[in-house]
Design an enzyme around this catalytic site. Sequence first.
Site, short mmCIF file in Angstrom:
data_model
loop_
_atom_site.label_atom_id
_atom_site.label_comp_id
_atom_site.label_asym_id
_atom_site.label_seq_id
_atom_site.Cartn_x
_atom_site.Cartn_y
_atom_site.Cartn_z
N GLU A 47 89.78 30.07 63.41
CA GLU A 47 90.55 30.59 64.53
C GLU A 47 89.61 30.75 65.71
O GLU A 47 88.58 31.43 65.61
CB GLU A 47 91.13 31.97 64.20
N ASP A 58 93.03 44.02 70.29
CA ASP A 58 91.70 43.86 69.72
C ASP A 58 90.86 45.11 69.89
O ASP A 58 90.98 45.86 70.87
CB ASP A 58 90.99 42.67 70.36
#
EC number: 4.2.1.20
Length: 267
Positions: A47, A58
């Site tokens: 990824e 995040d």
Amino acid sequence: MTENRITALLRQDKKLLLAYYMPEFPVAGATLPVLEALQESGADIIELGIPFSDPVGDGPVIQEAAHRSIANGVSLHRLLDIVGRARRGEGCRKITVPILLMGYCNPLIAYGGDCFLTDATEAGVDGLLLPDLPPEEAGEFLERAKAFSMTVVFLISPVTPPERIEMIDGMSTDFSYCLAVNATTGTAKLSEGDTEASVDEYLKRVRRHTKKKFVVGFGIKDRERVEHMWRFADGAVVGTALLQNIASAGTPQEAARLAGEFWRTLR
């Protein structure tokens, strides 16, 4: 049309180990050597993060990596150029493992949806995971992506009800991505004693309500945790721990060495 690499991989009867890496982190020029190191060390899918100035899903490690990536010159155009070079073996051994781009919708909208899908396919991108793309609003984009044989992955969380798990399973092209816990990336919650049992029950519930494969990420940092997740899911994703292990590198070569050494500890 060549078969999507993710589709082909998921036909195999194996547990998957997915690497999340933010391009050009921690130094400019690191992406191609790190991709090679991850492939050689056994990453099944890589990824690549699409750096964004406000990555709300995040934690601090990936936020900092995104800011460093942007400072090192990464845009979505540049990222697709790097993927194309990796596929051609320019600057590294040819990268043949599936590549999934993970990021937020804004950069794709700014790029232009169909233009992005065309350029991403030509570069060698196999799939997309867009955390802020609600499945209920994704139908048109999903159909356009399928026309390019592009895998689209949707997220399942611990609070997703069974009927929605089934909907997401039906919409995800090849597999779904389960958040291990409700938190940002790199969370330490997975190490809390009372969390482990609830995660296990949650993944069992996902299995009961899915027909496709699913992987699990957020807070997975070592072989013990990877193997535990493999008991319930079809794959485990390691990202923050990888970035932490290469953050001190001062050169692309050192970043690649550290990435490879860390990744081999997970298998």
